[in-house]
Design an enzyme around this catalytic site. Structure first.
Site, PDB file in Angstrom:
ATOM      1  N   GLY A 281     -10.921  -3.803  -6.736  1.00 32.83           N
ATOM      2  CA  GLY A 281     -10.264  -5.042  -6.705  1.00 32.83           C
ATOM      3  C   GLY A 281     -11.042  -5.988  -7.565  1.00 32.83           C
ATOM      4  O   GLY A 281     -10.358  -7.019  -8.155  1.00 32.83           O
ATOM      5  N   ASP A 282     -12.308  -6.018  -7.529  1.00 36.40           N
ATOM      6  CA  ASP A 282     -13.194  -6.847  -8.607  1.00 36.40           C
ATOM      7  C   ASP A 282     -12.878  -6.306  -9.959  1.00 36.40           C
ATOM      8  O   ASP A 282     -12.812  -7.370 -10.935  1.00 36.40           O
ATOM      9  CB  ASP A 282     -14.634  -6.760  -8.077  1.00 36.40           C
ATOM     10  CG  ASP A 282     -15.146  -6.786  -6.927  1.00 36.40           C
ATOM     11  OD1 ASP A 282     -14.402  -7.890  -6.260  1.00 36.40           O
ATOM     12  OD2 ASP A 282     -15.899  -6.421  -6.147  1.00 36.40           O
TER      13      ASP A 282
ATOM     14  N   GLY B 175      -0.870  -0.047  -6.656  1.00 39.78           N
ATOM     15  CA  GLY B 175      -1.235  -0.961  -7.945  1.00 39.78           C
ATOM     16  C   GLY B 175      -0.963  -2.167  -7.447  1.00 39.78           C
ATOM     17  O   GLY B 175      -1.438  -2.553  -6.390  1.00 39.78           O
TER      18      GLY B 175
ATOM     19  N   GLY C 277      -3.686  -1.212  -2.972  1.00 38.01           N
ATOM     20  CA  GLY C 277      -4.446  -0.059  -3.082  1.00 38.01           C
ATOM     21  C   GLY C 277      -3.762   1.083  -4.068  1.00 38.01           C
ATOM     22  O   GLY C 277      -3.546   0.453  -5.601  1.00 38.01           O
TER      23      GLY C 277
ATOM     24  N   SER D   1      -3.055  -6.842  -4.490  1.00 40.58           N
ATOM     25  CA  SER D   1      -3.420  -5.373  -4.857  1.00 40.58           C
ATOM     26  C   SER D   1      -3.201  -4.784  -3.517  1.00 40.58           C
ATOM     27  O   SER D   1      -3.202  -5.019  -2.522  1.00 40.58           O
ATOM     28  CB  SER D   1      -4.864  -5.317  -5.324  1.00 40.58           C
ATOM     29  OG  SER D   1      -5.576  -6.126  -4.069  1.00 40.58           O
TER      30      SER D   1
END
Lengths: 307, 307
Positions: free
Chosen positions: B246-247, B220, B217, B215
């Protein structure tokens, strides 16, 4: 038995972090928790005497507060349960500077029936009390004249009452003629409109307080009573964490009251307890060695009333 | 049923204050609490599917986490109780700047018998799972190779496993050959020693990960799998609160995995969910309208492996 009332009990949480930076993420290196709220702090300092605490508790935090309070010897818990969660306070101690950043939750909203249940418990506990301390802020839902009513009830029962709060609850409470109030310099200025401590204590007495003991931070206490006027000063300005110093002073004044000590002795004890709290490593605890040393080193100057 | 594991569950507390100033006292104007920890956040996003959560809970905070989790539809709680108090995280949101200051407790120390009880519960739950996500940090007392062992157990049972952690637990877990890892740029650089995302994802696959979804930020996701290499990008950099993004991406990848979607579709879903989480007013929730709009606007570019 001294009754200390804490309407807005708290779970006081202390976090240690290396260095607090706004808008960053921090790993907390140490967490400590203790039951809090001004009246609870006063009760803990008074624990050498036998006394009882009453106040609100509630929700999950309230259970923790009650469990932790049960572990303090000499403190008998008469907390009244409520449905809302007891507030938390978070003190973030910065390891580098030693400074503390404080975050205080407002407290749960008290329902009218919970407030009635509290007043009934207060009425039940009063007759056995040698003195009452009404301490701290009011949680949402409690009427702003709550302390005024509780001062009147105590006075009707012939029990001396100390009031330690601020703002409108203090203004209304003073008019109900409590025996002692213990404002700090800011609270006293807000009550009276005067930033001159001597003039302000005189004004606060005219508003109804039997005795006014103003806490002036590192400079000690200024007291104006019907017996006279005194100033109690520690030997040197005391450095450390002032959390709980005012509550320790309240405990000193209350214990001196029930022991019928003369005012200068009460003020020495209160000043020594406050200084010993500032110097203690744990916020809100007092250092017994510093206390005993300070008892011999606090100076009280003043004059007895001619009246 | 998707199994999400949260070894270090949390009670996530958010405080609103007018303006956070270090070393000052603040009145908190609003308090919100929600059950947290990465796997719990993933489970909440996955709640439209039927799935089960397992992890530790404990002490007074743990009771609150369990009560709040019971109120989330679609999430079945299989939390294993422990004697220590479940950690809290405190996010202080500054009303003026909108920025967040984060304070994270370390979590309780897990005893060897509690860890054994957890592993027994994990073994019991595994056979019914279509996929497993192992999420977040390890509380004190849990062996650093915990995730590596849990990856091996899942693989032996033929169940695909996604690992989302950092540091040494990630390094050891990768060597046990999880199907997917989802590091952020910092975690990936720490694992591989390279700050070049493409080179680092290649290195992470060589270390044992079946697929690496990094990831990046607001830019993408970058994915390297045995099927090919893709980059998924939101239409414009997304502004807002990145907590839980992120989750949400993990939930997108997991649901796409169990639905046997092709990689570009999984990456579109994960990127859209992450963007919709950043844009949601409440930290960690996702905005359904933004999600559905993003599904049509995320672009995926890349190439399928020749192999």
């Amino acid at each position: 038995m001294i009754l200390t009332v804490t309407l807005n009990t708290a779970l006081d949480i202390t976090y240690r972090v290396r260095s607090l930076r706004p808008h960053a993420s921090h790993r907390v290196s140490e967490v400590t928790e203790r039951p809090g709220g001004k009246g609870v702090n006063v009760a803990r300092v008074l624990a050498a005497l036998g006394h009882e605490v009453t106040g609100f508790t509630g929700g999950a935090t309230g259970r923790v507060v009650q469990e932790k309070l049960a572990a303090v010897p000499g403190v008998v818990d008469a907390l009244v349960p409520v449905s809302g969660a007891t507030r938390r306070t978070v003190a973030v101690v910065d390891d580098r500077s030693g400074d503390t950043t404080q975050l205080n939750e407002p407290g749960p909203t008290i329902t009218p029936s919970e407030w009635s249940a509290f007043l009934a418990a207060y009425d039940d506990l009063l007759p056995a009390a040698s003195a009452v301390a009404l301490c701290g802020s009011l949680p949402p839902g409690v009427p702003v004249g709550a302390y005024a009513g509780m001062v009147r009830t105590a006075r009707s029962a012939g029990i001396p009452v100390l009031l330690d709060t601020s703002g409108e609850p203090l203004r209304r409470g003073v008019a109900a003629r409590p025996d002692i109030i213990k404002p700090n310099a800011d609270e006293l200025a807000e009550l009276t409109g005067s930033h001159d401590p001597l003039r302000a204590t005189q004004d606060a007495r005219r508003r109804g307080a039997g005795a006014v003991v103003a806490s002036l931070g590192p400079e000690g206490l200024l007291a104006l009573t019907r017996d006279g006027r005194w100033r109690a000063t520690p030997p040197t300005p005391v450095r450390g964490n002032p959390t709980g110093a005012g509550d320790a002073a309240v405990a000193g004044l209350l214990s001196g009251l029930v022991e019928h000590l003369p005012w200068p002795t009460r003020l020495t004890r209160a000043t020594a307890l406050a200084a010993a709290t500032v110097r203690a490593p744990v916020a809100g605890e007092f250092d017994r060695g510093v206390y005993e040393e300070m008892l011999t080193r606090v100076t009280v100057s003043g004059e007895v009333s001619a009246a």
